[in-house]
Design an enzyme around this catalytic site. Structure first.
Site, PDB file in Angstrom:
ATOM      1  N   ILE A   1      65.535  73.369   3.259  1.00  0.00           N
ATOM      2  CA  ILE A   1      65.653  73.875   1.888  1.00  0.00           C
ATOM      3  C   ILE A   1      67.114  73.872   1.449  1.00  0.00           C
ATOM      4  CG2 ILE A   1      63.542  75.229   2.015  1.00  0.00           C
ATOM      5  CD1 ILE A   1      65.222  77.715   2.591  1.00  0.00           C
TER       6      ILE A   1
ATOM      7  N   THR B   1      69.405  73.908   3.979  1.00  0.00           N
ATOM      8  CA  THR B   1      70.003  74.579   5.119  1.00  0.00           C
ATOM      9  C   THR B   1      70.713  73.618   6.070  1.00  0.00           C
ATOM     10  OG1 THR B   1      67.739  74.430   5.879  1.00  0.00           O
ATOM     11  CG2 THR B   1      68.503  76.573   5.175  1.00  0.00           C
TER      12      THR B   1
ATOM     13  N   ILE C   1      77.447  77.366  16.951  1.00  0.00           N
ATOM     14  CA  ILE C   1      77.395  76.742  15.634  1.00  0.00           C
ATOM     15  C   ILE C   1      77.184  75.238  15.831  1.00  0.00           C
ATOM     16  CG2 ILE C   1      78.674  76.294  13.497  1.00  0.00           C
ATOM     17  CD1 ILE C   1      77.732  79.249  13.955  1.00  0.00           C
ATOM     18  N   LEU C   2      76.032  74.762  15.410  1.00  0.00           N
ATOM     19  CA  LEU C   2      75.669  73.372  15.670  1.00  0.00           C
ATOM     20  C   LEU C   2      76.495  72.401  14.831  1.00  0.00           C
ATOM     21  CD1 LEU C   2      71.798  73.853  15.725  1.00  0.00           C
ATOM     22  CD2 LEU C   2      73.279  73.454  17.702  1.00  0.00           C
ATOM     23  N   ASN C   3      76.764  72.824  13.592  1.00  0.00           N
ATOM     24  CA  ASN C   3      77.528  71.961  12.688  1.00  0.00           C
ATOM     25  C   ASN C   3      78.382  72.851  11.794  1.00  0.00           C
ATOM     26  OD1 ASN C   3      78.392  70.462  10.426  1.00  0.00           O
ATOM     27  ND2 ASN C   3      76.675  69.043  10.602  1.00  0.00           N
TER      28      ASN C   3
ATOM     29  N   LYS D   1      71.788  81.220  16.892  1.00  0.00           N
ATOM     30  CA  LYS D   1      71.167  82.419  16.312  1.00  0.00           C
ATOM     31  C   LYS D   1      70.758  82.269  14.846  1.00  0.00           C
ATOM     32  CE  LYS D   1      73.295  86.036  19.184  1.00  0.00           C
ATOM     33  NZ  LYS D   1      74.242  87.166  19.079  1.00  0.00           N
TER      34      LYS D   1
ATOM     35  N   GLY E   1      71.372  81.454   8.081  1.00  0.00           N
ATOM     36  CA  GLY E   1      70.863  81.464   6.710  1.00  0.00           C
ATOM     37  C   GLY E   1      71.029  82.780   5.988  1.00  0.00           C
ATOM     38  N   GLU E   2      70.885  83.887   6.696  1.00  0.00           N
ATOM     39  CA  GLU E   2      70.924  85.187   6.023  1.00  0.00           C
ATOM     40  C   GLU E   2      72.245  85.937   6.244  1.00  0.00           C
ATOM     41  OE1 GLU E   2      67.330  85.546   5.149  1.00  0.00           O
ATOM     42  OE2 GLU E   2      66.868  83.947   6.565  1.00  0.00           O
TER      43      GLU E   2
END
Lengths: 748, 184, 335
Positions: A475, A477, A639-641, A711, A714-715
């Site tokens: 969406i 993300t 943090i993946l990206n 983890k 998004g929020e």
């Protein structure tokens, strides 16, 4: 092998988005398409006495007007209308009967051969109502509040725990205290893309039924297909829901919205392809962040140790579903307070059911709690950062478990340093720039680190490229991008050779995209299926004639440079192309499930944390507030990206500014109707509202949450921000504004 | 020449179809003839009649900027004008931005520098407001009134981004306004 | 949106004739307000007469030293026009405080005068509204009236029928500059002083202005006096940009020997029309600029103001905005 994970890669879907090639639900070109336009109730509660569709039907090009009087037969049992995110209760059913249960409820669908004709015809549908008295205000109905019912969604949204210790006693004995009552209004998600469903109807395998390809705006194609199948009694095999791009959702796509129902109903009945798109005004007839009244009382010892916490919530819901969110619990998860009492009650009003909206409950509760803590710290005469460090906990008091990881202390340290917190003068109204007051405030944020089960498929195609898929969503993300990174790394392939696909109910199932769990959930599934595919590829490679791996085991090899290589001699290798060639010309495919490791997880509480530091400028004559600087330090595991993750956090911070200062769906209780139902009067932040935003990702290692150590982001970017701003406003002006948004009139 | 059509009656009892016209629109350099009633907005003409869905509908009331296109080089909200009123004008949408607005970034790319900068600086998330943002940014550069970051913020405020990509949008636009050899 | 016929007018007299022959027809130029309202079923014209091809996108010098703005000049082209920016910076500033760049590129100066209120109830056909449907009642008085009027709401019997405001920024500046609106109708041309163009709601709130149905705005005359040295436009709203005014103030002064020789104060967002009072401006004449005298003017300007709950804050806000605007216009802080 990590070549891509952790790197700031640009979005793999960027090209489609900047060129206009990315197609959203209302944009799929279908021959002979019919357009549906929804008619909504003008009243809040009562009955439709008469509905006259004749004038609309007289128009050329109008095919049909669906109302409760002529709607086709649909499922009878409530159960059939329960989607994956349905709260306890009896879901709203469009066109069920003549009853009106909330304002702007959909009551008819006009179907015509052009959008313009459907829209015009809808204005000609005449409705006579029998009106009942309605109640839509939380504040004046709080005495009716009662305990929410419990249901499936309660699993992820636990109610308040039993009290611990003795709040009353310890509070009254506390030398430092604060009490406050806080309010905020309804807020609406307002993603930029309006809800739409394009239903392509084709003749089915059997005479009776059709086949439905549905392009839907949703955060979960599996949720949409389940709903359509159950409500309309259409077998799964005859439905396919597709949603490659979603123009924002923020929770509004977690439940099927009524345009889906309307479009499928019309397509099934008319045996034609139908598109229904909502208007911006109709977007305000959907779910929302519920208005509520919160009461907080905090007590501390003279030296600033928090001893007593009360957090009571009275929140709104509809007459037909008990929507709850976790609002009151966060204090006991953030602070080691011995005596707490937490409460959450619902008032049932003549409104639509609320819905999860970015950091649902979290930002609602924390916005209040963290203002209260700021006030308590102020009353204790202690710096707010210092106060939080003094009341730091490594354990979640409710679960009574240690956190799997918690680098919040580091968030405070790095955030304060970047912000220059040390230069803050503690007294309110003590900092100025020219004629304006300056305020510095901070707050803590917390959000759950969920992990759900999911499935994924990986295919090494005959051309040597990898295709990975899962029925999840992106969406905005960054799902496409991070999944591509994970898959590429796992199989040692260049990112150009990896294609990640999502948003199709034919793909292996994934949960609805929400709660910040997608990176962990689908990421783990993608990692798992790629690992499984790797094993399969290795098996094939081993059996190849003259295989250099004949004596090797899987642990002896690595996947790198599009090949399988011996770990201790990487010059010994077999290319993946050769492996797939050896598979008899067929692609090599694997489908896997990934489940959370409950055994590992159950001994820990799992959460993301943040610290936000805000600077505001307040023009005291006018009460106008500008957020001139905002620093967020985030502890969210791996943090993946960093590029897309930073965007997520920045987005959350913009939401925080918007929520603190601007957003409010205003209901006129005379009518029970939201009056600012458009983007001119429902203010969301515009570009000029946003100044300097700074994001820090604090290093946090966690091998409990999931194999990736992720983890979700998004929020958490939103949660701490409104309180940080409200606290900064206090620091600037000496005024505690307890009702959001902080509009200028409140500071005059 | 006056172009006049028959007036349909405004009555709930005897509604009539609005007369359609042959409307010639020049979109992205090529002329298209459509049969449209006057009530078709430029936005709906692009999306529903020409299938140019790069131009987005975010509110249909001039309150979000997702539908921004360039008409004779000027940025406008395509939702608030009638297609029939745009005859004889040159309309540029995101699909034609490269041809109409000075070509691609390099021989290897088919993107406009603004598109490239939006990717580079992650100036979007869901992507729905993006074509409007890009058209608006290019229109803003034509206007020539934006000098500072604050100017860009103010003059891009007609394009709402609900994902909140604003800081990255400003950075992306500034990178095109003031190209540095090593940033793009 | 209802079906309608479309006429592309070429020539002012042609356009006026078309309009006069069909009383339910409307002119369309920029379209930014009328199409919005048509989509809400608030405006339901039988015909739209497209006037965008008329030769009215002009800026001409007038013999009296003023400037004549053609009605089809867009808001953006007006604001950025070198002559306007230099000689009438108050007008430029007010225009640029309104709407968005895209809307300003579309909206015309004539259309700006004709834009209708942003009242939530006017816009929502599910609620009663005396402006939209005379006699149906005013929902805003007892309802949500944050953006509504605090001045000039009562009719001659002291009754209130409508508390809508005129939403324009540009018109606030035009009122302060004493612009003149030139119109053409079937019986010829006439000029309307700006103060007489918009009207108060009285007991006929459905009528926004004194333009006759069959008249067309052709030009707006700006008098020679443009106050380029001492002016301010302050707009207070619920976000930094792209929002309608809660309160706005246009202030323009001429100073001679340290005293105020000429003063203009106009408020936006507070009444059914840009709110100006000659008697209040007179207070300032011959005075040495000071916070005290500005405060006196501000208090006088808000005399008789009445709030309706949600908008009561506007009374104090407007006073403070007036003081600030006059202070800015005189550069008092730097004197």
């Amino acid at each position: 092998m990590t070549q891509y994970v952790g790197k700031p890669l640009s979005r793999v879907d960027g090209y489609d988005k900047v060129t206009g090639k990315a197609k959203y639900a209302a944009e799929f070109d279908v021959p002979d398409l019919l357009y549906g336009y929804v008619v909504n109730s003008a009243i809040t509660k009562g009955k439709i006495k008469r509905i006259d569709t004749q004038a609309a039907l007289n128009l050329p090009g109008v095919v049909k007007v669906f109302t409760h009087e002529n709607r086709p037969k649909i499922a009878w049992f409530d159960m059939k209308y329960k989607d994956q995110d349905a709260p306890p209760g009896s879901p709203f059913r469009p066109l069920r009967d003549a009853n009106i249960v909330y304002n702007a409820q959909p009551i008819a669908l006009v179907v015509a051969d052009t959008f313009e004709m459907a829209r015009y015809a809808a204005s000609l549908v005449e409705i006579e109502y029998e009106e009942d008295k309605h109640e839509t205000a939380v504040e004046t109905n709080r005495h009716k509040a009662r305990k929410p019912s419990v249901g499936l969604t309660t699993l992820f949204k636990p109610g308040p725990p039993k009290p611990r210790g003795n709040f009353e006693e310890s509070f009254s004995a506390s030398p430092v205290q604060m009490t406050g009552e806080y309010m905020h209004s309804m807020e609406h998600h307002n993603p930029m893309e309006m809800f739409a469903s394009t239903v392509v109807y084709e003749k089915g395998r059997h005479k009776s039924g059709g086949r439905y390809t549905i392009y839907d705006k949703t955060q979960g194609v599996t949720n949409s297909i389940l709903y359509v199948s159950q409500v309309f009694d259409i077998p799964f095999k005859d439905i396919r829901v597709i949603s490659p791009y979603v123009g924002g959702a923020f929770g509004s796509g977690l439940r099927p919205q009524y345009q889906l129902f309307m479009a499928v109903m019309a397509a099934r009945e008319l045996k034609r392809s139908v598109r229904v798109t909502l208007t911006r005004q109709q977007m305000f007839s959907l779910g929302y962040r519920p208005a509520n009244v919160q009461t907080v009382a905090l007590g501390a010892s003279a030296d600033g140790k928090m001893t007593a916490l009360y957090h009571g919530v009275v929140s709104e819901t509809s007459q037909y579903e008990d929507y709850t969110e976790v609002i009151a619990n966060w204090g006991a998860m953030l602070y080691p307070v011995e005596n707490y009492k937490l409460d959450h009650k619902l008032v049932h009003l003549d409104v639509a059911t609320p819905m999860d909206m970015r950091a649902p409950g979290g930002v609602t509760g924390v916005s209040v709690l963290e203002c209260a803590v700021d006030e308590l710290a102020f009353n204790a005469g202690i710096d707010p950062v210092e106060f939080r460090l003094m009341n730091y906990t490594e354990r979640d008091q409710i679960a009574d478990l240690p956190y799997s990881s918690k680098e919040l202390r580091e968030c405070f340290r790095q955030g304060a340093e970047r912000f220059g917190w040390v230069k803050r003068k503690p007294e309110p109204r003590s900092m100025r720039r020219g004629g304006t007051l300056i305020g510095w405030g901070m707050a803590t944020g917390i959000w759950d680190a969920f992990h759900m089960p999911a499935r994924a498929e990986a295919v090494l195609m005959v051309n040597g490229k990898l295709r990975v898929s899962s029925a999840t969503a992106d969406i905005g993300t960054g799902t496409y991008t991070i999944m591509t990174q994970i898959a590429a790394d796992t199989l040692g392939m260049p990112i150009e050779d990896v294609l990640f696909k999502l948003g199709d109910s034919d793909m292996p199932a994934a949960p609805i995209e929400g709660g910040s769990w997608t990176a962990a959930t689908v990421g783990t599934a993608v990692k798992t299926v790629c690992d499984d595919l790797a094993k399969k590829l290795f098996k094939i490679a081993r059996k190849m004639p003259n295989s250099p791996f004949a004596k090797a085991t899987f642990t002896d090899v690595v996947f790198a440079d599009k090949a399988i290589q011996l770990k201790n001699d990487t010059s010994v290798s077999v290319s993946l192309q050769a492996v797939v060639d050896a598979n008899g010309g067929a692609a090599v495919r694997e489908t896997s499930s990934a489940l959370p490791n409950l055994f590992k997880q159950r001994k820990y509480a799992r959460a993301t944390h943040s610290a936000a530091f805000a600077e505001v400028e307040v023009d005291e004559d006018f009460g106008t507030v500008r957020v001139t600087r905002l620093v967020s330090a985030i502890a969210a595991g791996k943090i993946l990206n960093p590029k897309t993750a930073r965007s997520q956090i920045i987005g959350g911070m913009v939401w925080g500014i918007s929520k603190a200062l601007e957003e409010e769906s205003v209901m006129d209780h005379q009518f029970g109707r939201i009056m600012n139902h458009n983007l001119a009067e429902y203010h969301v932040a515009v570009n000029a509202d946003i100044q300097d935003l700074d994001v820090i990702f604090v290093e946090e290692n966690d091998d409990i949450v999931n194999p990736l150590g992720v983890k979700g982001v998004g929020e958490i970017g939103l949660v701490a921000v409104p309180a940080a701003i409200a606290n900064a406003v206090f620091h600037a002006t000496g005024k505690r504004i307890r009702t959001l948004p902080i509009t200028l009139d409140k500071l005059l | 020449m006056n172009l006049t059509t028959e007036a349909p009656l405004i009555s709930k009892k005897t509604p009539l179809l609005p007369a359609t016209h042959s409307v010639r629109l020049t979109v992205n350099g090529s002329e298209r003839e459509l049969q449209l009633a006057p009530w078709t907005s430029l936005l709906d003409a692009l999306r529903e009649y020409m299938h140019l869905t790069g131009t987005k509908k975010g509110c249909d009331h001039g309150q979000c900027g997702a539908c921004t296109v360039l008409v004779d080089g000027k940025r406008i909200n395509s939702c608030l004008t009638l297609a029939i009123m745009q005859e004889g004008k040159s309309i540029t949408t995101i699909e034609g931005i490269v041809q109409s607005e000075g070509g691609a970034t390099s021989e290897r790319s088919d993107l406009h520098p603004m598109q490239q900068a939006f990717i580079e600086h992650d100036a979007f998330q869901c992507g729905y407001c993006t074509p409007g943002q890009i058209c608006s940014a290019i229109g803003m550069m034509h206007e020539g009134h934006a000098k500072t970051a604050d100017d860009v913020r103010e003059l891009m405020s007609g394009n709402i981004c609900r994902c909140g990509a604003y800081p990255n949008i400003v950075t992306a636009i500034q990178s095109v306004m003031h190209p540095q050899p090593d940033t793009l | 949106m209802n079906p309608f016929a479309y006429t592309r007018a070429e020539g002012v007299s042609n356009a006026v004739r078309e309009r006069a022959s069909e009383h339910t027809a409307k002119f369309i130029a920029g379209g930014t307000n009328i199409i919005d309202l048509m989509k809400e079923n608030v405006e339901r014209p039988s015909r739209l007469i497209d006037i965008t091809h008329l030769p009215l996108a002009t800026v001409d010098e007038m013999e009296n030293g003023g400037i004549r703005l053609g009605a089809l000049m867009t808001n953006a082209d007006t604001a950025y026009h070198p002559k306007i920016a230099e000689r009438y910076p108050l007008l430029s500033k007010a225009i640029l405080a309104g709407a968005s760049p895209q809307l300003r590129n579309m909206a015309t100066d004539g259309g700006n005068l004709m834009q209708r209120t942003r009242c939530y109830y006017f816009y929502d056909v599910a609620t009663p509204c005396n402006k939209r449907e005379p006699g149906s009642g005013c929902s805003a008085i007892e309802g949500y009236n944050r953006i509504h009027a605090i001045l000039g709401t009562r009719d001659t019997n002291q009754d209130i029928h409508c508390i809508a405001t005129h939403p324009s920024d540009m018109c606030v500046a035009l009122a302060a500059l004493e612009a003149v609106v030139n119109v053409t109708g079937p019986y010829g041309e006439r000029s309307i002083p700006f103060a007489e163009f918009h009207r108060l709601p009285g007991n006929t709130p459905h009528i926004d202005n004194t333009l006759q149905d069959d008249e067309l705005i052709t030009a707006i005359d700006l008098p020679a006096r443009g106050f380029p040295d001492h002016y301010a436009y302050i707009k207070l709203r619920d976000r930094t940009s792209y929002a309608f005014a809660l309160v706005s103030v246009a202030a323009a002064l001429e100073l001679e020997n340290g005293r105020i020789a000429e003063a203009r104060i106009t408020l936006g967002g507070v009444a059914h029309k840009p709110w100006r009072r000659l008697d209040v401006e007179a207070i300032l004449i011959d005075k040495v600029p000071s916070k005290g005298v500005f405060q006196q003017a501000a208090d006088a300007m808000l005399e008789g103001a009445q709030g309706f709950g949600h908008n009561t804050f506007k009374i104090e806000l407007a006073k403070r905005a007036i003081v600030r605007a006059l202070t800015e216009a005189t550069n008092l802080n730097s004197l």
